[in-house]
Each structure stands twice: as C-alpha cells, then as structure tokens.
Design an enzyme around this catalytic site. Structure first.
Site, PDB file in Angstrom:
ATOM      1  N   LYS A  39     113.003  20.435  -3.074  1.00 59.81           N
ATOM      2  CA  LYS A  39     111.720  19.723  -3.122  1.00 59.81           C
ATOM      3  C   LYS A  39     110.805  20.288  -4.219  1.00 59.81           C
ATOM      4  O   LYS A  39     110.187  19.533  -4.953  1.00 59.81           O
ATOM      5  CB  LYS A  39     110.984  19.801  -1.764  1.00 59.81           C
ATOM      6  CG  LYS A  39     111.766  19.224  -0.590  1.00 59.81           C
ATOM      7  CD  LYS A  39     110.932  19.180   0.690  1.00 59.81           C
ATOM      8  CE  LYS A  39     110.527  20.551   1.202  1.00 59.81           C
ATOM      9  NZ  LYS A  39     111.634  21.387   1.680  1.00 59.81           N
ATOM     10  N   ARG A  45     105.036  18.468   8.291  1.00 60.31           N
ATOM     11  CA  ARG A  45     106.202  19.121   8.875  1.00 60.31           C
ATOM     12  C   ARG A  45     106.296  18.908  10.380  1.00 60.31           C
ATOM     13  O   ARG A  45     107.231  19.392  11.001  1.00 60.31           O
ATOM     14  CB  ARG A  45     106.107  20.615   8.606  1.00 60.31           C
ATOM     15  CG  ARG A  45     107.129  21.128   7.571  1.00 60.31           C
ATOM     16  CD  ARG A  45     106.881  22.596   7.485  1.00 60.31           C
ATOM     17  NE  ARG A  45     107.858  23.392   6.855  1.00 60.31           N
ATOM     18  CZ  ARG A  45     107.825  23.789   5.595  1.00 60.31           C
ATOM     19  NH1 ARG A  45     106.909  23.351   4.774  1.00 60.31           N
ATOM     20  NH2 ARG A  45     108.726  24.636   5.151  1.00 60.31           N
ATOM     21  N   ARG A  49     118.227  32.081  -3.958  1.00 63.29           N
ATOM     22  CA  ARG A  49     116.828  32.039  -4.400  1.00 63.29           C
ATOM     23  C   ARG A  49     116.121  33.341  -4.036  1.00 63.29           C
ATOM     24  O   ARG A  49     115.291  33.837  -4.790  1.00 63.29           O
ATOM     25  CB  ARG A  49     116.134  30.837  -3.746  1.00 63.29           C
ATOM     26  CG  ARG A  49     114.694  30.659  -4.156  1.00 63.29           C
ATOM     27  CD  ARG A  49     114.154  29.323  -3.694  1.00 63.29           C
ATOM     28  NE  ARG A  49     113.611  29.381  -2.350  1.00 63.29           N
ATOM     29  CZ  ARG A  49     113.118  28.319  -1.692  1.00 63.29           C
ATOM     30  NH1 ARG A  49     113.143  27.138  -2.243  1.00 63.29           N
ATOM     31  NH2 ARG A  49     112.630  28.447  -0.485  1.00 63.29           N
ATOM     32  N   ARG A 107     110.463  36.105  -2.221  1.00 62.98           N
ATOM     33  CA  ARG A 107     109.967  35.607  -0.928  1.00 62.98           C
ATOM     34  C   ARG A 107     110.703  36.303   0.209  1.00 62.98           C
ATOM     35  O   ARG A 107     111.922  36.183   0.319  1.00 62.98           O
ATOM     36  CB  ARG A 107     110.189  34.090  -0.832  1.00 62.98           C
ATOM     37  CG  ARG A 107     109.154  33.293  -1.589  1.00 62.98           C
ATOM     38  CD  ARG A 107     109.402  31.803  -1.467  1.00 62.98           C
ATOM     39  NE  ARG A 107     109.490  31.329  -0.082  1.00 62.98           N
ATOM     40  CZ  ARG A 107     109.509  30.046   0.251  1.00 62.98           C
ATOM     41  NH1 ARG A 107     109.441  29.131  -0.684  1.00 62.98           N
ATOM     42  NH2 ARG A 107     109.592  29.687   1.511  1.00 62.98           N
ATOM     43  N   ARG A 154     114.304  29.169   9.981  1.00 69.51           N
ATOM     44  CA  ARG A 154     113.565  28.115   9.271  1.00 69.51           C
ATOM     45  C   ARG A 154     114.294  26.777   9.363  1.00 69.51           C
ATOM     46  O   ARG A 154     113.674  25.730   9.534  1.00 69.51           O
ATOM     47  CB  ARG A 154     113.360  28.510   7.807  1.00 69.51           C
ATOM     48  CG  ARG A 154     112.319  29.617   7.662  1.00 69.51           C
ATOM     49  CD  ARG A 154     112.384  30.278   6.307  1.00 69.51           C
ATOM     50  NE  ARG A 154     112.083  29.377   5.218  1.00 69.51           N
ATOM     51  CZ  ARG A 154     112.503  29.580   3.968  1.00 69.51           C
ATOM     52  NH1 ARG A 154     113.248  30.630   3.672  1.00 69.51           N
ATOM     53  NH2 ARG A 154     112.170  28.742   3.037  1.00 69.51           N
TER      54      ARG A 154
HETATM   55  P1  AMP Z   1     107.848  26.405   2.256  1.00 65.13           P
HETATM   56  O1  AMP Z   1     107.408  27.067   0.999  1.00 65.13           O
HETATM   57  O2  AMP Z   1     107.507  24.942   2.292  1.00 65.13           O
HETATM   58  O3  AMP Z   1     109.310  26.663   2.562  1.00 65.13           O
HETATM   59  O4  AMP Z   1     107.004  27.064   3.450  1.00 65.13           O
HETATM   60  C1  AMP Z   1     107.117  28.441   3.758  1.00 65.13           C
HETATM   61  C2  AMP Z   1     106.544  28.707   5.136  1.00 65.13           C
HETATM   62  O5  AMP Z   1     105.154  28.349   5.163  1.00 65.13           O
HETATM   63  C3  AMP Z   1     107.168  27.924   6.284  1.00 65.13           C
HETATM   64  O6  AMP Z   1     108.337  28.559   6.805  1.00 65.13           O
HETATM   65  C4  AMP Z   1     106.036  27.897   7.301  1.00 65.13           C
HETATM   66  O7  AMP Z   1     105.916  29.141   7.972  1.00 65.13           O
HETATM   67  C5  AMP Z   1     104.814  27.749   6.408  1.00 65.13           C
HETATM   68  N1  AMP Z   1     104.475  26.322   6.152  1.00 65.13           N
HETATM   69  C6  AMP Z   1     104.482  25.678   4.963  1.00 65.13           C
HETATM   70  N2  AMP Z   1     104.115  24.397   5.102  1.00 65.13           N
HETATM   71  C7  AMP Z   1     103.858  24.210   6.417  1.00 65.13           C
HETATM   72  C8  AMP Z   1     103.452  23.098   7.197  1.00 65.13           C
HETATM   73  N3  AMP Z   1     103.240  21.890   6.647  1.00 65.13           N
HETATM   74  N4  AMP Z   1     103.289  23.286   8.534  1.00 65.13           N
HETATM   75  C9  AMP Z   1     103.484  24.485   9.107  1.00 65.13           C
HETATM   76  N5  AMP Z   1     103.897  25.580   8.447  1.00 65.13           N
HETATM   77  C10 AMP Z   1     104.080  25.450   7.095  1.00 65.13           C
END
Ligand code: AMP
Length: 190
Positions: free
Chosen positions: A14, A89, A128, A134, A146
C-alpha cells in the site's frame, strides 16, 4: 474529488503504490501508520500511548485515528482528493469516515484491495524489517499478530464498501509497475 481507499494487509504494498498514485493523481496521502510514527518521533503523549500498542502489533483505538484523520482533512481543504492508506481499519472507522466526508460534501470514490497471501506477507515484512527500523516488522510473532488483527478486525471493512458497490480487488503479487498499471485502470473506472 477523487477519494481512494487503498486496502490490503500489512506488507501488501500500500505504501509503495500510494507514493506512485499521489504523483499521478496529485492526491494528499493520508497514512495513519505514518502519522502515528511521526507522533512517536516527536515524543507526543499520543505517540507514547500508541507506541505501546503498535509494538505489540495491535490496533490503536478508533477514536484516536478518527481524530487524526479529521484534523488532516481540515488541514487540507484545497486538496484535489485523498488516498487513505492503512485507514479505515475497522467498520467503525469506515462509518466515521463516511460521516466526515459527507460533512465536507464529498465521499469515497472507491476502494482498491491488493491481494497477497499470508506466507508472502510474512516474507516481505521480515525483509522490510531489516532496513525499515520498524520494531513491528522485525519480530515474526508481532508480524503474525498484525496479520491476525487484519483478518479479524480489518477484513470486514471490505464488505462495508462492497455493499456500497465501491470495492475492487487486484492481485498484489508481481512487479511494482505491473501492479501500478492494474491499479490505475481500476481507479480510472471510478
Ligand atoms: P501501518 O503502518 O499501517 O502498518 O500501521 C502500523 C501500526 O499502527 C498498526 O499495527 C496499528 O497498531 C497502528 N495503526 C495504523 N493505522 C491504524 C488504524 N487505522 N487503526 C488502528 N490502528 C492503526
């Protein structure tokens, strides 16, 4: 306005595709993960609270991310459109987004999902993690958590957009340019 939701599990591509899409369509990129990591880097209270959950691979509360998105929509009043990446989400987030956009006389144009199987996702995220820095990409247990959060809480969001006739999915495995070309075909049909 062109308002897109780019959907798919962690590691589906994404972020990579969003970078290319914002350039082509001149959209504002709203990634809740990036916004949260920025809060962490700035040492804010919100960031400190979110970090505890993110490091465990679980979602942060709906009201936190909905508030962040609301602020970003207000801060980008002249945008041609938005690309939502990693948001919504949960179904509650999708419902809140509809209300927010409606109050601005706009709506989601469509959702495009990138389909990638769990085995490929784990492989990509571990790779990654080697240079992303991260913490949630570095540990196989957290990665699985996740993906589990995605399957239980996030996957139902697809049905929300399906019921509005706004959902299209494409194969997320292959070369970046080929996937981008498929994505743009779908987006141009919205
Ligand atoms: P991402 O970078 O999108 O993989 O997000 C990393 C982490 O941020 C996720 O595992 C969640 O803990 C948190 N996170 C990001 N976006 C959301 C969302 N829309 N709702 C809830 N938690 C989020």
């Amino acid at each position: 306005m062109l308002n897109l939701v780019l959907f798919g599990p962690p590691g589906a591509g994404k972020g990579t595709q969003s970078q290319k899409l914002i350039e082509k369509y001149q959209l504002v990129h709203l990634s809740t993960g990036d916004i949260l990591r920025n809060e962490i880097a700035n040492g804010t209270e919100l960031g400190l609270e979110a970090k505890k959950l993110m490091d465990q691979g679980v979602l942060v509360p709906d009201e936190v991310v909905i508030g962040m998105i609301s602020n970003k929509l207000d801060a980008n009043k002249d945008a041609k459109g938005f690309i939502f990446d990693g948001f919504p989400r949960t179904v509650a987030q999708a419902e809140a987004l509809d209300v927010l956009l409606k109050s601005k006389d706009t709506a989601i144009s469509g959702m495009v999902a990138l389909e990638v199987n769990d085995q490929e996702l784990e492989k990509r995220l571990l790779l990654r993690g080697k240079d992303s820095g991260r913490p949630d990409d570095a540990n196989p247990e957290i990665i699985r958590k996740r993906i589990e959060e995605y399957n239980t809480k996030t996957a139902p969001v697809a049905n929300f957009y399906k019921s509005q006739g706004k959902y299209v999915s494409i194969n997320g495995i292959g070369d970046i340019e080929g996937i981008f070309s498929e994505l743009t075909k779908v987006i141009d049909s919205f």
